[in-house]
Design an enzyme around this catalytic site. Structure first.
Site, PDB file in Angstrom:
ATOM      1  CD  GLU A 172      34.193 -35.577  19.765  1.00  0.00           C
ATOM      2  OE1 GLU A 172      33.793 -36.707  19.451  1.00  0.00           O
ATOM      3  OE2 GLU A 172      33.781 -34.538  19.212  1.00  0.00           O
ATOM      4  CD  GLU A 192      36.013 -32.096  16.330  1.00  0.00           C
ATOM      5  OE1 GLU A 192      34.909 -32.607  16.059  1.00  0.00           O
ATOM      6  OE2 GLU A 192      37.023 -32.755  16.592  1.00  0.00           O
TER       7      GLU A 192
HETATM    8  O1  AHR Z   1      34.448 -33.607  12.756  1.00  0.00           O
HETATM    9  C1  AHR Z   1      34.026 -34.931  12.665  1.00  0.00           C
HETATM   10  C2  AHR Z   1      34.116 -35.655  13.986  1.00  0.00           C
HETATM   11  O2  AHR Z   1      33.257 -35.080  14.915  1.00  0.00           O
HETATM   12  C3  AHR Z   1      35.461 -35.613  14.685  1.00  0.00           C
HETATM   13  O3  AHR Z   1      36.310 -36.594  14.201  1.00  0.00           O
HETATM   14  C4  AHR Z   1      35.099 -35.886  16.103  1.00  0.00           C
HETATM   15  O4  AHR Z   1      35.999 -35.292  17.008  1.00  0.00           O
HETATM   16  C5  AHR Z   1      33.692 -35.337  16.240  1.00  0.00           C
HETATM   17  O5  AHR Z   1      32.829 -36.209  16.829  1.00  0.00           O
END
Ligand code: AHR
Length: 540
Positions: free
Chosen positions: A206, A325
């Site tokens: 991110e 994610e």
């Molecule tokens: O999964 C929790 C958080 O969500 C992670 O650290 C981040 O990459 C995302 O915003």
């Protein structure tokens, strides 16, 4: 009346009642909504990369510490500090790959803090996740030991936000090089002779947000620099993963990265959560059941949008899209730290996991990997722990039921099913631009059934079907073309309660059981799918 005649009339009376009941039942069955699934057993060419069933474990809340790592001196049964119960559960669902150490944490992580004797390792502050002290007891060796115990591949996310090119280069050398060098000497001194040969390396996380708040062109330059020094070593070629967009619905991130660094990457990430507006996982009504499932299904449009851009720059589909994610993001459970992201997990979450897989399968010629957030105690977890106790969530059971889809080929199929209208939330006030941004991806209807069908190299077929309807059972006829089927067995995950979940007091409140409500003939399979159920068939 003679006793015999009395008995006869009684029997006849009972027969009439029974026939009437059958007729009523039949009318009811006939009233059930009907759906039709046609599966072409001889058609399909997309192979489902097993890594689509991947996981993600971050130094966040109780995911690593307590959830996975308890330390060698813990009374909780462990192997070199790693919980045995958790490893056993993860092995069962055939976890193919595990992403670590973050997440946002990755861009604050300096790997050399996490090697060598544990008592000498420095502590840091986990700035993103509650400002707690991170003692670095779980580091590179422990993570790779976990992967070896589970039998999965490792995916290491390198610190691009606050780390250096040198750190990244040396980490790859430490982990992957077999020759003599300062880093391999250090590794040997720390007790590991042979390199682990880790394939998957992420260059930042991110980076448009917690990973450095960069613009896409700036990140692309930085990527080129890091990438130059993160080397392939003999017999240890790495798969390079660019940090992708975080719900960037305008697709600018993907466009810039594909243009500027497409030729230097093997894959690019994409993060897409299903947001539940801060509400707890178990507090919802019927409308919210449908709304959250609808929101989850909107990932399809978002993935398609990104793939359209990738196709423009990479029409042969060499570069992978990694949904590294995903999952439902609820509000935390009461009494827990807001930044530990600890949430319960219900049948609705299981349903959402299942429909994600159906979508990932459809795009499996582009999606190389997906990593649900996160493995233990955080967000849409597989496992919840409390001291020595461990429970498996409904989402875990979907991973278990779906494991035979790993590495199988997606069969061509068509599903005719009814649709369910999704009521909008009138109470919710949207931020000005929020609604507009997501609008193109959200639909006002969802299908009653969602399905996927695959065939493995031995010819075994796995069919998974969700009935998303909260009230109606559905009669489904499944017709097979291009081959015959001989026998089938099935499992179902369902409950009368849409909020069904497991707790430490009732750890087996919801779990898969054998499903028998189907009939099989040469070319067809007919079944009645109960409302809010997930069924997986194994067919030969
Ligand atoms: O999964 C929790 C958080 O969500 C992670 O650290 C981040 O990459 C995302 O915003």
């Amino acid at each position: 009346m003679p006793r015999q005649t009395k008995l006869k009339s009684f029997r006849f009376f009972m027969f009439l009642i029974f026939t009437a009941m059958l007729a009523i039942n039949d009318t009811q069955a006939n009233k059930l909504p009907e759906s039709h699934l046609v599966i072409h057993l001889d058609q399909g060419d997309k192979k489902i990369n097993r890594n689509i069933y991947g996981h993600f474990a971050e130094h966040l809340g109780h995911c690593i510490y307590e959830g996975i790592w308890v330390g060698e001196d813990s009374p909780i049964p462990n192997t070199r500090g790693i919980r045995n119960d958790v490893v056993k559960a993860l092995k069962r669902i055939k976890v193919p790959v595990l992403r670590w150490p973050g997440g946002c944490f990755a861009d604050t992580y300096h790997w050399k803090d996490g090697i060598g004797p544990r008592e000498d390792r420095p502590s840091i502050v986990n700035i993103f996740w509650g400002g707690v002290t991170e003692n670095n007891h779980f580091g590179t060796h422990e993570f790779l030991d976990l992967c070896e115990q589970v039998g999965c591949e490792a995916f290491i996310s390198v610190n691009v936000g606050s780390g250096s090119v040198r750190e990244a280069a040396e980490w790859v050398e430490y982990v992957n090089f077999s020759g003599k060098s300062p880093m391999t000497d250090l590794r040997k001194k720390n007790g590991r002779d042979k390199p682990w040969k880790v394939k998957f390396w992420g260059l930042g996380n991110e980076t448009m947000a917690c990973g450095g708040h960069m613009f896409p062109d700036y990140y692309s330059h930085i990527y080129r620099q890091f990438n130059t020094y993160m080397r392939d070593y003999p017999d240890s070629e790495i798969y390079r993963i660019a940090a992708g967009a975080y719900e960037d619905v305008e697709f600018k991130w993907m466009e810039t990265c594909m243009k500027m660094i497409g030729e230097h990457m093997n894959g690019i990430g994409l993060h897409q959560y299903t947001w539940n507006d801060g509400k707890r996982a178990i507090d919802f009504d019927e409308n919210e059941w449908y709304r959250l499932i609808r929101n989850a299904l909107s990932i399809e449009g978002y993935i398609q949008g990104n793939i359209t851009i990738m196709d423009k720059y990479d029409p042969d589909k060499n570069i992978g899209l990694l949904i590294d994610e995903w999952g439902v993001w609820h509000g935390v459970e009461s009494g827990t730290n807001e930044r530990f992201l600890h949430q319960q997990n219900t049948l609705r979450d299981a349903m959402i996991a299942a429909v994600h897989f159906h979508i990932f399968h459809e795009f499996s010629d582009r999606i190389h990997m997906a990593n649900i957030a996160q493995t233990v105690n955080v967000l849409q977890a597989m496992i919840l722990t409390k001291d020595e106790k461990m429970i498996l969530t409904p989402t875990y059971h979907v991973f278990d039921m779906y494991k035979d889809h790993q590495d199988a080929t997606l069969l061509s199929f068509s599903l005719k099913t009814n649709e369910i209208e999704v009521a909008e939330n009138k109470d919710r006030e949207y931020e000005e631009d929020e609604e507009d941004l997501m609008k193109p991806f959200k639909k006002d209807r969802i299908p009653q059934l969602s399905a996927t069908c695959t065939k493995d190299t031995n010819g075994n077929i796995t069919i998974s079907i969700c009935n998303l309807d909260l009230e109606d059972s559905v009669k489904l006829t499944c017709e097979f073309r291009g081959g015959n089927i001989k026998n089938a067995s099935a499992k179902i995950l369902t409950s009368n309660d849409m909020r069904a979940h497991n707790t430490f007091k009732k750890p087996k409140n919801i779990k898969p059981v054998i499903f028998k409500d189907y009939k099989i003939k040469n070319k067809s399979l007919t079944m009645t799918l109960p409302s809010k159920s997930i069924v997986t068939y194994k067919i030969q």
